[in-house]
Design a protein around this motif. Structure first.
Motif, PDB file in Angstrom:
ATOM      1  N   MET A  62      58.404  11.747 -15.434  1.00 30.57           N
ATOM      2  CA  MET A  62      58.108  13.104 -14.602  1.00 30.57           C
ATOM      3  C   MET A  62      56.691  12.893 -15.070  1.00 30.57           C
ATOM      4  N   PRO A  63      55.907  13.450 -14.130  1.00 36.44           N
ATOM      5  CA  PRO A  63      54.639  14.190 -15.170  1.00 36.44           C
ATOM      6  C   PRO A  63      54.838  15.603 -15.527  1.00 36.44           C
ATOM      7  N   ALA A  64      53.785  15.099 -16.582  1.00 38.00           N
ATOM      8  CA  ALA A  64      54.181  17.012 -16.999  1.00 38.00           C
ATOM      9  C   ALA A  64      53.899  18.239 -16.700  1.00 38.00           C
ATOM     10  N   ASP A  65      53.149  18.309 -15.139  1.00 40.78           N
ATOM     11  CA  ASP A  65      53.057  19.338 -14.823  1.00 40.78           C
ATOM     12  C   ASP A  65      54.392  19.661 -14.143  1.00 40.78           C
ATOM     13  N   ILE A  66      54.948  18.770 -13.690  1.00 38.23           N
ATOM     14  CA  ILE A  66      56.388  19.655 -13.110  1.00 38.23           C
ATOM     15  C   ILE A  66      57.148  19.900 -13.982  1.00 38.23           C
ATOM     16  N   VAL A  67      56.983  18.808 -15.000  1.00 37.87           N
ATOM     17  CA  VAL A  67      58.415  19.527 -16.344  1.00 37.87           C
ATOM     18  C   VAL A  67      57.589  20.847 -16.810  1.00 37.87           C
ATOM     19  N   GLU A  68      56.508  20.853 -16.687  1.00 38.68           N
ATOM     20  CA  GLU A  68      56.099  22.383 -17.115  1.00 38.68           C
ATOM     21  C   GLU A  68      56.227  23.185 -16.463  1.00 38.68           C
ATOM     22  N   LYS A  69      56.277  22.765 -15.038  1.00 38.04           N
ATOM     23  CA  LYS A  69      56.857  23.877 -14.186  1.00 38.04           C
ATOM     24  C   LYS A  69      58.181  24.013 -13.661  1.00 38.04           C
ATOM     25  N   ILE A  70      59.208  23.039 -13.670  1.00 38.68           N
ATOM     26  CA  ILE A  70      60.153  23.600 -14.491  1.00 38.68           C
ATOM     27  C   ILE A  70      60.546  24.186 -15.610  1.00 38.68           C
ATOM     28  N   ASN A  71      60.452  24.312 -16.521  1.00 39.02           N
ATOM     29  CA  ASN A  71      60.278  24.773 -17.687  1.00 39.02           C
ATOM     30  C   ASN A  71      60.055  25.856 -18.045  1.00 39.02           C
ATOM     31  N   LYS A  72      58.873  26.437 -16.565  1.00 40.11           N
ATOM     32  CA  LYS A  72      58.780  27.965 -16.800  1.00 40.11           C
ATOM     33  C   LYS A  72      59.313  28.482 -15.932  1.00 40.11           C
ATOM     34  N   ASP A  73      59.931  28.291 -14.919  1.00 44.91           N
ATOM     35  CA  ASP A  73      60.662  28.246 -13.914  1.00 44.91           C
ATOM     36  C   ASP A  73      62.088  28.626 -14.523  1.00 44.91           C
ATOM     37  N   VAL A  74      62.419  27.980 -15.838  1.00 49.18           N
ATOM     38  CA  VAL A  74      63.952  28.371 -16.395  1.00 49.18           C
ATOM     39  C   VAL A  74      63.647  29.445 -17.053  1.00 49.18           C
ATOM     40  N   ASN A  75      62.564  28.912 -17.475  1.00 51.81           N
ATOM     41  CA  ASN A  75      62.718  30.289 -18.651  1.00 51.81           C
ATOM     42  C   ASN A  75      62.193  31.447 -17.776  1.00 51.81           C
ATOM     43  N   ARG A  76      62.179  31.259 -17.013  1.00 50.69           N
ATOM     44  CA  ARG A  76      61.373  33.369 -16.310  1.00 50.69           C
ATOM     45  C   ARG A  76      63.612  33.570 -15.358  1.00 50.69           C
ATOM     46  N   ALA A  77      63.854  32.587 -15.349  1.00 50.32           N
ATOM     47  CA  ALA A  77      65.169  32.887 -15.028  1.00 50.32           C
ATOM     48  C   ALA A  77      66.222  33.437 -15.997  1.00 50.32           C
ATOM     49  N   LEU A  78      66.109  32.050 -17.224  1.00 54.54           N
ATOM     50  CA  LEU A  78      66.597  32.724 -18.246  1.00 54.54           C
ATOM     51  C   LEU A  78      66.732  34.270 -19.083  1.00 54.54           C
ATOM     52  N   ALA A  79      65.631  34.576 -18.435  1.00 56.07           N
ATOM     53  CA  ALA A  79      64.398  36.232 -18.779  1.00 56.07           C
ATOM     54  C   ALA A  79      65.786  37.273 -18.129  1.00 56.07           C
ATOM     55  N   SER A  80      65.817  36.873 -17.450  1.00 60.21           N
ATOM     56  CA  SER A  80      67.018  37.785 -16.359  1.00 60.21           C
ATOM     57  C   SER A  80      68.234  37.991 -17.008  1.00 60.21           C
ATOM     58  N   PRO A  81      68.582  39.630 -17.607  1.00 65.39           N
ATOM     59  CA  PRO A  81      69.706  40.216 -17.330  1.00 65.39           C
ATOM     60  C   PRO A  81      71.077  39.287 -16.671  1.00 65.39           C
ATOM     61  N   ASP A  82      71.001  39.507 -15.665  1.00 63.27           N
ATOM     62  CA  ASP A  82      71.528  38.728 -14.888  1.00 63.27           C
ATOM     63  C   ASP A  82      72.276  37.549 -14.650  1.00 63.27           C
ATOM     64  N   VAL A  83      71.338  36.788 -14.368  1.00 65.73           N
ATOM     65  CA  VAL A  83      71.202  36.062 -14.938  1.00 65.73           C
ATOM     66  C   VAL A  83      72.314  35.213 -16.333  1.00 65.73           C
ATOM     67  N   ARG A  84      71.576  35.963 -17.335  1.00 63.35           N
ATOM     68  CA  ARG A  84      72.332  35.991 -18.253  1.00 63.35           C
ATOM     69  C   ARG A  84      73.689  35.701 -19.115  1.00 63.35           C
TER      70      ARG A  84
END
Length: 64
Positions: free
Chosen positions: A1-23
Motif C-alpha cells: 500500500m502506498p505510504a501516503d495512504i497508510v499515513e492518512k489512514i493512521n492519521k484518521d484512525v488516531n483522530r477518531a481514537l482521540a474522541s472520548p465517545d469513540v474510546r
C-alpha cells in the motif's frame, strides 16, 4: 500500500481514537485503544504475530 495512504489512514484512525465517545464505545465492546504511529503499529503487529506463533508451537497446535 502506498505510504501516503497508510499515513492518512493512521492519521484518521488516531483522530477518531482521540474522541472520548469513540474510546468509550470501543471500551464497552471490550477493546483497549492505543494511538500509534505507523512504525509503532508495524512493530506491535509483528510482536503479536511472533508471540502467538510461539504459543501455538508450544501448545502443539497444528493447522487443520
Amino acid at each position: 500500500m502506498p505510504a501516503d495512504i497508510v499515513e492518512k489512514i493512521n492519521k484518521d484512525v488516531n483522530r477518531a481514537l482521540a474522541s472520548p465517545d469513540v474510546r468509550e464505545r470501543l471500551a464497552k465492546l471490550g477493546n483497549d485503544t492505543m494511538s500509534m504511529s505507523t512504525v509503532e503499529f508495524s512493530r506491535f503487529v509483528r510482536k503479536e504475530l511472533d508471540d502467538y506463533a510461539r504459543i501455538i508451537k508450544a501448545a502443539g497446535i497444528k493447522p487443520q
